[in-house]
Motif scaffolding. Sequence first.
Motif, PDB file in Angstrom:
ATOM      1  N   ALA A 182     -18.773  -1.411  -4.349  1.00  0.00           N
ATOM      2  CA  ALA A 182     -18.420  -2.650  -5.048  1.00  0.00           C
ATOM      3  C   ALA A 182     -17.138  -2.473  -5.845  1.00  0.00           C
ATOM      4  CB  ALA A 182     -19.568  -3.072  -5.967  1.00  0.00           C
ATOM      5  N   HIS A 183     -16.972  -1.307  -6.468  1.00  0.00           N
ATOM      6  CA  HIS A 183     -15.769  -1.033  -7.255  1.00  0.00           C
ATOM      7  C   HIS A 183     -14.525  -1.007  -6.362  1.00  0.00           C
ATOM      8  CE1 HIS A 183     -13.242   0.822 -10.378  1.00  0.00           C
ATOM      9  NE2 HIS A 183     -12.784   1.586  -9.396  1.00  0.00           N
ATOM     10  N   VAL A 184     -14.594  -0.286  -5.264  1.00  0.00           N
ATOM     11  CA  VAL A 184     -13.446  -0.145  -4.373  1.00  0.00           C
ATOM     12  C   VAL A 184     -13.052  -1.491  -3.769  1.00  0.00           C
ATOM     13  CG1 VAL A 184     -12.701   0.839  -2.159  1.00  0.00           C
ATOM     14  CG2 VAL A 184     -13.859   2.281  -3.849  1.00  0.00           C
ATOM     15  N   LEU A 185     -14.038  -2.259  -3.324  1.00  0.00           N
ATOM     16  CA  LEU A 185     -13.738  -3.535  -2.672  1.00  0.00           C
ATOM     17  C   LEU A 185     -13.298  -4.595  -3.671  1.00  0.00           C
ATOM     18  CD1 LEU A 185     -16.593  -3.624  -0.004  1.00  0.00           C
ATOM     19  CD2 LEU A 185     -14.222  -2.829   0.231  1.00  0.00           C
ATOM     20  N   THR A 186     -13.828  -4.559  -4.876  1.00  0.00           N
ATOM     21  CA  THR A 186     -13.364  -5.488  -5.908  1.00  0.00           C
ATOM     22  C   THR A 186     -11.917  -5.184  -6.275  1.00  0.00           C
ATOM     23  OG1 THR A 186     -15.594  -5.728  -6.818  1.00  0.00           O
ATOM     24  CG2 THR A 186     -13.764  -6.361  -8.237  1.00  0.00           C
ATOM     25  N   ALA A 187     -11.597  -3.905  -6.399  1.00  0.00           N
ATOM     26  CA  ALA A 187     -10.223  -3.525  -6.714  1.00  0.00           C
ATOM     27  C   ALA A 187      -9.266  -3.968  -5.613  1.00  0.00           C
ATOM     28  CB  ALA A 187     -10.133  -2.022  -6.926  1.00  0.00           C
ATOM     29  N   LYS A 188      -9.704  -3.868  -4.358  1.00  0.00           N
ATOM     30  CA  LYS A 188      -8.822  -4.221  -3.233  1.00  0.00           C
ATOM     31  C   LYS A 188      -8.690  -5.731  -3.066  1.00  0.00           C
ATOM     32  CE  LYS A 188      -6.611  -4.073   0.753  1.00  0.00           C
ATOM     33  NZ  LYS A 188      -7.117  -3.411   1.950  1.00  0.00           N
ATOM     34  N   PHE A 189      -9.806  -6.445  -3.045  1.00  0.00           N
ATOM     35  CA  PHE A 189      -9.771  -7.846  -2.656  1.00  0.00           C
ATOM     36  C   PHE A 189      -9.760  -8.829  -3.830  1.00  0.00           C
ATOM     37  CE2 PHE A 189     -11.652  -5.574   0.957  1.00  0.00           C
ATOM     38  CZ  PHE A 189     -10.757  -5.945   1.947  1.00  0.00           C
ATOM     39  N   VAL A 190      -9.991  -8.341  -5.032  1.00  0.00           N
ATOM     40  CA  VAL A 190      -9.913  -9.207  -6.208  1.00  0.00           C
ATOM     41  C   VAL A 190      -8.707  -8.842  -7.069  1.00  0.00           C
ATOM     42  CG1 VAL A 190     -11.092 -10.031  -8.281  1.00  0.00           C
ATOM     43  CG2 VAL A 190     -12.415  -9.531  -6.222  1.00  0.00           C
ATOM     44  N   ASP A 191      -8.543  -7.533  -7.314  1.00  0.00           N
ATOM     45  CA  ASP A 191      -7.430  -7.075  -8.147  1.00  0.00           C
ATOM     46  C   ASP A 191      -6.211  -6.687  -7.323  1.00  0.00           C
ATOM     47  OD1 ASP A 191      -9.086  -7.368 -10.395  1.00  0.00           O
ATOM     48  OD2 ASP A 191      -9.920  -5.370 -10.111  1.00  0.00           O
ATOM     49  N   HIS A 192      -6.319  -6.775  -6.003  1.00  0.00           N
ATOM     50  CA  HIS A 192      -5.191  -6.585  -5.085  1.00  0.00           C
ATOM     51  C   HIS A 192      -4.585  -5.184  -5.171  1.00  0.00           C
ATOM     52  CE1 HIS A 192      -5.739 -10.869  -5.123  1.00  0.00           C
ATOM     53  NE2 HIS A 192      -5.256 -10.977  -6.340  1.00  0.00           N
ATOM     54  N   LEU A 193      -5.418  -4.170  -5.377  1.00  0.00           N
ATOM     55  CA  LEU A 193      -4.954  -2.791  -5.427  1.00  0.00           C
ATOM     56  C   LEU A 193      -5.121  -2.154  -4.049  1.00  0.00           C
ATOM     57  CD1 LEU A 193      -6.443  -1.508  -8.812  1.00  0.00           C
ATOM     58  CD2 LEU A 193      -4.065  -2.051  -8.306  1.00  0.00           C
ATOM     59  N   PRO A 194      -4.046  -1.802  -3.383  1.00  0.00           N
ATOM     60  CA  PRO A 194      -4.166  -1.155  -2.068  1.00  0.00           C
ATOM     61  C   PRO A 194      -4.931   0.157  -2.181  1.00  0.00           C
ATOM     62  CG  PRO A 194      -1.892  -1.822  -2.522  1.00  0.00           C
ATOM     63  CD  PRO A 194      -2.647  -1.980  -3.801  1.00  0.00           C
ATOM     64  N   PHE A 195      -5.457   0.616  -1.069  1.00  0.00           N
ATOM     65  CA  PHE A 195      -6.250   1.837  -1.080  1.00  0.00           C
ATOM     66  C   PHE A 195      -5.432   3.052  -1.519  1.00  0.00           C
ATOM     67  CE2 PHE A 195      -9.131  -0.204   2.304  1.00  0.00           C
ATOM     68  CZ  PHE A 195      -9.994  -0.663   1.324  1.00  0.00           C
ATOM     69  N   TYR A 196      -4.132   3.064  -1.209  1.00  0.00           N
ATOM     70  CA  TYR A 196      -3.349   4.243  -1.593  1.00  0.00           C
ATOM     71  C   TYR A 196      -3.196   4.324  -3.111  1.00  0.00           C
ATOM     72  CZ  TYR A 196       0.992   1.601  -2.497  1.00  0.00           C
ATOM     73  OH  TYR A 196       1.930   0.761  -3.016  1.00  0.00           O
ATOM     74  N   ARG A 197      -3.171   3.177  -3.796  1.00  0.00           N
ATOM     75  CA  ARG A 197      -3.122   3.208  -5.253  1.00  0.00           C
ATOM     76  C   ARG A 197      -4.464   3.645  -5.837  1.00  0.00           C
ATOM     77  NH1 ARG A 197       0.052  -2.423  -6.771  1.00  0.00           N
ATOM     78  NH2 ARG A 197       2.008  -1.979  -5.642  1.00  0.00           N
TER      79      ARG A 197
END
Length: 522
Positions: A182-197
């Motif tokens: 949930a943390h990883v996907l929220t960061a990617k798709f809500v906070d727009h943080l790419p996986f490399y960041r």
Amino acid sequence: MHFTLDTLPQNHADLQRIILEMQDRHQQQISLLMEQIRQLRHALYGVKSEKLSAETTMRQLPLFDLPEPEELEPEPVVVPAHARKKPGRKALPKDLPRVEVVHDLADEEKVCSCGHELSRIGEEVLEQLDILPAVIRVLRHVRPKYACRQCEGVEDEGPTVRIAPAVPQVIPKSMASPGLLAHVLTAKFVDHLPFYRQEKMFRRLGVDIGRSTMGNWAMKTAEACQPLLNLLKDEVLDGRLINIDETTVQVLDEPGRRPTTKSYMWIFRRGDPERPVLVYQYAPTRSGDIAKAFLDDFQGFVQTDGYGGYDFVDHLPGVRHVGCMAHARRKFQEVITAQGKNRKRGSADQALAYIGKLYRLESDARAARLDPDQILSMRQNQVKPLLQEFHGWLLKRSFQTPPKGALGKAISYTLKQWPRLTGYLEDGIVTPDNNAAENAIRPFVVGRKNWLFSGTPQGAEASALLYSLIETAKTNGHEPYSYLRHVFQQLPLVTTVDGYRALLPWNLDPTTLARRVLGVVE
């Protein structure tokens, strides 16, 4: 017309007439080119807001625009009196856990100078927000094994060693817990943080989680959530209104296509106010066949912009195609942009005044909390006559305006779209524009600016599914992390359709899930 020395007239009157005609044509071409230059400059460098300032509305008339004898007056802007209030801060959320830090007097200071002990009469409290860095922990799922020492080596019908069943996981045998996913996907798709960041952020916390690992988690999680997406699509098709829009996405490794080729992310939004649902769908093309396949046997209202790929909707049985007044308004706003700084109020302002009155009626209806039936009645009594007046004005101006200019194109677009633009008169749940779909696709556009592209079509499809789940949850009042964590905890336990339905956002209480994450509710 081309002249030579032999074909030129010999008398001065004809020569003067030819010169004036050529001068007029050249001036028209120059004005049209200047309009295009201003529009291009505005598109590249200008402010994106479509609001008009008071100064803008009072400038010079454009060259080919005629004054309006029956001009609509702009609605006055009422500025309320300035009330000076002492600035304060909002109260901190009551749901957050509290840690009390008591700053008390020493025992010897609690004695009065007269010798008597002081009595506590109250307290002063200052609340401050505190935050701890992300805490990473390891969940050890321990399953004790049991055996009967009396039966060791003795064959019987049952197992000699017994152990509790393994805990079902969204991704079997993965080290990722529901909370981490949930943390990883929220960061990617809500906070727009790419996986490399995120990879770098995890490394700062002492954990090595590669971007490819997180990408695989997203793909497998999306696959596990496919039954929920199927139910979301069913909900969209069960509604009375669907808003549709699309935007570009770049997919690098798509078979048979160059990496720079544009692909598209489509959005299909259930527009019923009582149950908003958003379904994103990846496609390699912008063809209207994508929307046609999604709509299938849908009956009701379909609202789109003026893109030609949606023309098929006009011919679907049982479907009313509704247009977007915001796009028509945008065309007239572009006219004002193209006319430059030195302008007076003209036909574009007149058109915007008409549209402004239409939106003011909608705003008043929302402020009065009218239900769909009341909105429908209001539109028939007030909006319909205003639209008829606006249509008559457009027809009149169409005969007085050069068709190749910005104003002529705006009028032509609006008249061509008119049967669709008036569709919202027929039902109170339909809005005058397709802004709901545009707003729904905006999170994807913002995210695209950060992660720029998808690696594969499968990755783009997984993104579409996860966006569908997250944005539908947000629209129904959920905090995304809380919702995803709960879904990932329960999803592996579900075995029936009703079990999947129970995980849809409108069947869960947002406050309860948020409190559970904060530890207030076990």
